[in-house]
Design a protein around this motif. Structure first.
Motif, PDB file in Angstrom:
ATOM      1  N   CYS A 136      41.582  54.240  17.229  1.00  0.00           N
ATOM      2  CA  CYS A 136      42.648  55.133  16.907  1.00  0.00           C
ATOM      3  C   CYS A 136      43.947  54.709  17.422  1.00  0.00           C
ATOM      4  O   CYS A 136      44.926  55.487  17.361  1.00  0.00           O
ATOM      5  CB  CYS A 136      42.251  56.466  17.223  1.00  0.00           C
ATOM      6  SG  CYS A 136      42.167  56.810  18.950  1.00  0.00           S
ATOM      7  N   GLY A 137      43.911  53.733  18.674  1.00  0.00           N
ATOM      8  CA  GLY A 137      45.081  53.297  19.035  1.00  0.00           C
ATOM      9  C   GLY A 137      45.351  54.146  20.402  1.00  0.00           C
ATOM     10  O   GLY A 137      46.398  53.881  21.019  1.00  0.00           O
ATOM     11  N   HIS A 138      44.624  55.109  20.714  1.00  0.00           N
ATOM     12  CA  HIS A 138      44.820  55.921  21.925  1.00  0.00           C
ATOM     13  C   HIS A 138      44.781  54.961  23.038  1.00  0.00           C
ATOM     14  O   HIS A 138      43.989  53.915  23.361  1.00  0.00           O
ATOM     15  CB  HIS A 138      43.781  56.832  22.155  1.00  0.00           C
ATOM     16  CG  HIS A 138      43.970  57.702  23.250  1.00  0.00           C
ATOM     17  ND1 HIS A 138      44.967  58.446  23.399  1.00  0.00           N
ATOM     18  CD2 HIS A 138      43.144  57.769  24.385  1.00  0.00           C
ATOM     19  CE1 HIS A 138      44.950  59.230  24.560  1.00  0.00           C
ATOM     20  NE2 HIS A 138      43.778  58.821  25.230  1.00  0.00           N
ATOM     21  N   ARG A 139      45.567  55.028  24.023  1.00  0.00           N
ATOM     22  CA  ARG A 139      45.671  54.289  25.079  1.00  0.00           C
ATOM     23  C   ARG A 139      45.834  55.370  26.367  1.00  0.00           C
ATOM     24  O   ARG A 139      46.760  56.234  26.209  1.00  0.00           O
ATOM     25  CB  ARG A 139      47.012  53.393  25.441  1.00  0.00           C
ATOM     26  CG  ARG A 139      47.014  52.268  24.218  1.00  0.00           C
ATOM     27  CD  ARG A 139      48.256  51.481  24.170  1.00  0.00           C
ATOM     28  NE  ARG A 139      48.265  50.460  25.258  1.00  0.00           N
ATOM     29  CZ  ARG A 139      49.396  49.914  25.516  1.00  0.00           C
ATOM     30  NH1 ARG A 139      50.318  49.786  24.808  1.00  0.00           N
ATOM     31  NH2 ARG A 139      49.250  49.008  26.627  1.00  0.00           N
ATOM     32  N   THR A 140      45.180  55.274  27.616  1.00  0.00           N
ATOM     33  CA  THR A 140      45.276  55.865  28.387  1.00  0.00           C
ATOM     34  C   THR A 140      45.250  55.131  29.858  1.00  0.00           C
ATOM     35  O   THR A 140      44.513  53.972  29.903  1.00  0.00           O
ATOM     36  CB  THR A 140      44.357  57.029  28.609  1.00  0.00           C
ATOM     37  OG1 THR A 140      44.553  57.822  29.808  1.00  0.00           O
ATOM     38  CG2 THR A 140      43.059  56.440  28.492  1.00  0.00           C
ATOM     39  N   THR A 186      42.470  52.270  29.380  1.00  0.00           N
ATOM     40  CA  THR A 186      41.416  52.240  28.352  1.00  0.00           C
ATOM     41  C   THR A 186      42.398  52.078  27.192  1.00  0.00           C
ATOM     42  O   THR A 186      43.285  52.857  27.043  1.00  0.00           O
ATOM     43  CB  THR A 186      40.754  53.674  28.370  1.00  0.00           C
ATOM     44  OG1 THR A 186      40.050  53.742  29.487  1.00  0.00           O
ATOM     45  CG2 THR A 186      39.875  53.684  27.041  1.00  0.00           C
ATOM     46  N   ASN A 187      42.242  51.178  26.106  1.00  0.00           N
ATOM     47  CA  ASN A 187      42.723  51.213  24.872  1.00  0.00           C
ATOM     48  C   ASN A 187      41.682  51.111  23.787  1.00  0.00           C
ATOM     49  O   ASN A 187      40.858  50.511  23.747  1.00  0.00           O
ATOM     50  CB  ASN A 187      43.388  49.706  25.024  1.00  0.00           C
ATOM     51  CG  ASN A 187      44.307  49.415  23.824  1.00  0.00           C
ATOM     52  OD1 ASN A 187      44.663  50.279  23.046  1.00  0.00           O
ATOM     53  ND2 ASN A 187      44.797  48.346  23.529  1.00  0.00           N
ATOM     54  N   CYS A 188      41.751  52.164  22.963  1.00  0.00           N
ATOM     55  CA  CYS A 188      41.035  52.095  21.678  1.00  0.00           C
ATOM     56  C   CYS A 188      41.686  51.503  20.540  1.00  0.00           C
ATOM     57  O   CYS A 188      42.591  51.742  20.222  1.00  0.00           O
ATOM     58  CB  CYS A 188      40.543  53.541  21.403  1.00  0.00           C
ATOM     59  SG  CYS A 188      39.599  54.074  20.093  1.00  0.00           S
ATOM     60  N   GLU A 210      39.818  60.585  22.625  1.00  0.00           N
ATOM     61  CA  GLU A 210      40.439  60.958  21.524  1.00  0.00           C
ATOM     62  C   GLU A 210      39.716  61.056  20.310  1.00  0.00           C
ATOM     63  O   GLU A 210      39.612  62.168  19.658  1.00  0.00           O
ATOM     64  CB  GLU A 210      41.795  60.057  21.290  1.00  0.00           C
ATOM     65  CG  GLU A 210      42.822  60.781  20.454  1.00  0.00           C
ATOM     66  CD  GLU A 210      43.303  61.957  21.047  1.00  0.00           C
ATOM     67  OE1 GLU A 210      43.794  63.014  20.352  1.00  0.00           O
ATOM     68  OE2 GLU A 210      43.589  62.037  22.374  1.00  0.00           O
ATOM     69  N   CYS A 211      38.913  59.981  19.862  1.00  0.00           N
ATOM     70  CA  CYS A 211      38.169  59.748  18.671  1.00  0.00           C
ATOM     71  C   CYS A 211      36.634  59.668  18.939  1.00  0.00           C
ATOM     72  O   CYS A 211      35.890  59.875  17.963  1.00  0.00           O
ATOM     73  CB  CYS A 211      38.551  58.781  17.864  1.00  0.00           C
ATOM     74  SG  CYS A 211      38.463  57.167  18.471  1.00  0.00           S
ATOM     75  N   CYS A 230      36.124  56.402  23.629  1.00  0.00           N
ATOM     76  CA  CYS A 230      37.462  56.962  23.317  1.00  0.00           C
ATOM     77  C   CYS A 230      37.544  58.458  23.706  1.00  0.00           C
ATOM     78  O   CYS A 230      36.862  59.229  22.967  1.00  0.00           O
ATOM     79  CB  CYS A 230      38.112  56.568  22.098  1.00  0.00           C
ATOM     80  SG  CYS A 230      39.789  57.413  21.872  1.00  0.00           S
TER      81      CYS A 230
END
Length: 459
Positions: free
Chosen positions: A291-295, A286-288, A261-262, A259
């Motif tokens: 941490c819920g980060h999505r891109t 991409t879906n983490c 982000e994290c 990810c």
């Protein structure tokens, strides 16, 4: 020749296959005689059969004949002496041919109107000059003439006219006008084209000059599509195993990543998508779960184009907001009316709509930390608010503006809603890249030929 297919009210009361009595009535090898009015031995076989109108016994007459320079057919005619019900049709006595056939006849003289025509139920008939078509399986097969086909079409249109005049007068008037045009064709007011397209290959249009070529008649044989095979009830061929490259188009691939982000382990989904009237692109998402980060990101599936592309759309109403849009990483965006320009690589690659990209631009500009709080200069907030309001007016269709996408790599795309015709509101320009643009894309130092020699060990 008379129009044996001019009257048609439904299916025949009995089967049209040759019966045992019919087979015994003819000598071996002479089941199908060439069609001729002078052949006294060529008599139809009569079979008692059920009338589908009054459910009493009628008579079905079967005639096995052969069309010169064509093939064998079965002409069947049913009549009921009790209720007057009549019906005629033809069937091919052979198998479905390996290829479909299309006859294109230019009708110029009365002799052309008298040409014999075999039209099976799987054949469609068109007259381009009138934009008129009789679809396949909408009529029974017929052994008739060109004039008979037109008469049959006129009879079919006139059949329900009294009912239409009572309930749908406007439609009835249009059909009356069209019937007049069909009757003018019978009088040969002007030459016209008759096209009979039969995927089964069992239709026929007479060539009076056979075996010589007929300049007025074009015969085209073609390979049927899988849809046409299915329409004819043929078993579709088992498709060959597709290469791995084609399998990628129908499959979502996954690979492990971290990810952004994290830094936790995550999975990225990737799929090849074919954009109509453009090219293949690769969509990655991409879906983490940590941490819920999505891109998501879009990359071109092809090479850098030989020429750059500049697309200019004049946005006139809110319907333009639904246009699909592909912005590559090398594409810059400009809105002259707002004095706004978005450089390359900002926002990355995106496959979205025009509305989606404009909302991303608004969020990027208005939520920039350097334009908010203590870092902002006096009057900056008012300018951003004014920019945001104007952008909203463009999205809602209340403000006209030009939207410009400039991609030196030629890998960006904006949907043409008029495709394959030109879009009057959109201009697409192809241009030769400058040295600086090639330098920025890394093309000046890129070598794709002769590198094997350069990498070979020196002796």
């Amino acid at each position: 020749m008379s129009d044996t297919g001019a009257v048609e009210s439904g299916s025949l009361g009995a089967t049209t296959a040759p019966s045992a009595a019919l087979t015994r009535s003819l000598a071996p090898g002479s089941l199908f005689r060439p069609i001729s009015a002078e052949d006294e031995e060529q008599q139809p076989t009569e079979i008692d059969s059920l009338c589908m109108n009054c459910y009493r016994n009628g008579v079905t007459r079967l005639l096995l004949t052969k069309i010169p320079f064509f093939r064998e057919i079965i002409v069947s005619s049913f009549s009921c002496e009790h209720c007057g019900w009549t019906n005629t049709e033809i069937q091919s006595a052979g198998r479905i041919q390996d290829q479909g056939v299309r006859y294109t006849l230019t009708v110029k003289a009365q002799e052309d109107m008298n040409r014999e025509v075999v039209k099976t139920d799987s054949a469609s008939t068109r007259i381009p000059e009138l934009d008129f078509e009789i679809p396949a399986f909408s009529q029974k097969g017929a052994l008739t003439t060109v004039e008979g086909l037109i008469s049959r079409a006129i009879s079919g249109l006139e059949q329900d006219q009294p009912t239409r005049r009572a309930s749908e007068e406007t439609i009835a008037e249009r059909i009356d006008e069209f019937i007049v045009k069909l009757k003018e064709l019978k009088q040969l007011a002007s030459p016209f084209t008759l096209i009979i397209d039969d995927p089964s290959g069992n239709s026929f249009v007479e060539n009076p000059f056979a075996p010589q070529k007929d300049d007025a008649l074009l015969i085209t044989h073609y390979t049927r599509t899988s849809k046409q095979d299915e329409m004819l009830g043929l078993q579709a061929e088992v498709p060959e195993e597709k290469p791995k490259e084609d399998d990628l188009k129908n499959e979502v691939l996954q690979f492990n990543t971290n990810c952004p982000e994290c830094g936790a382990p995550a999975q990225t989904n990737m799929k090849l998508v074919q954009i109509p009237h453009f090219k293949e692109v690769i969509i990655m998402a991409t879906n983490c779960e940590n941490c819920g980060h999505r891109t998501n990101e879009v990359k071109s599936g092809g090479a850098v184009e030989p020429l750059g592309t500049r697309i200019t759309l004049y946005v006139t109403d809110s319907s333009d907001m639904t246009r699909d849009l592909l912005k590559s990483e090398t594409c810059s965006v400009e809105i002259p009316e707002l004095e706004f320009e978005l450089g390359m690589a900002i926002l990355g690659g995106k496959f979205t709509t025009l509305e989606g990209l404009l909302k991303d631009i608004r969020e990027l500009v208005t939520k920039n930390p350097f334009t908010l709080g203590d870092s902002s200069s006096p009057g900056q907030a008012e300018k951003l608010q004014e920019f945001s309001n104007k952008l909203d007016q463009i999205i809602k269709g209340n403000m006209k503006a030009h939207f410009v996408m400039d991609d030196p790599a030629g890998n960006s795309y904006l949907q043409n809603v008029y495709a394959p015709e030109d879009d009057p509101e959109m201009k697409v320009e192809r241009y030769k890249r400058t040295f600086d643009q090639n330098e920025e894309l890394g093309l000046n130092d890129m070598k794709t030929e002769g590198y094997e020699t350069d990498l070979a060990p020196q002796r």
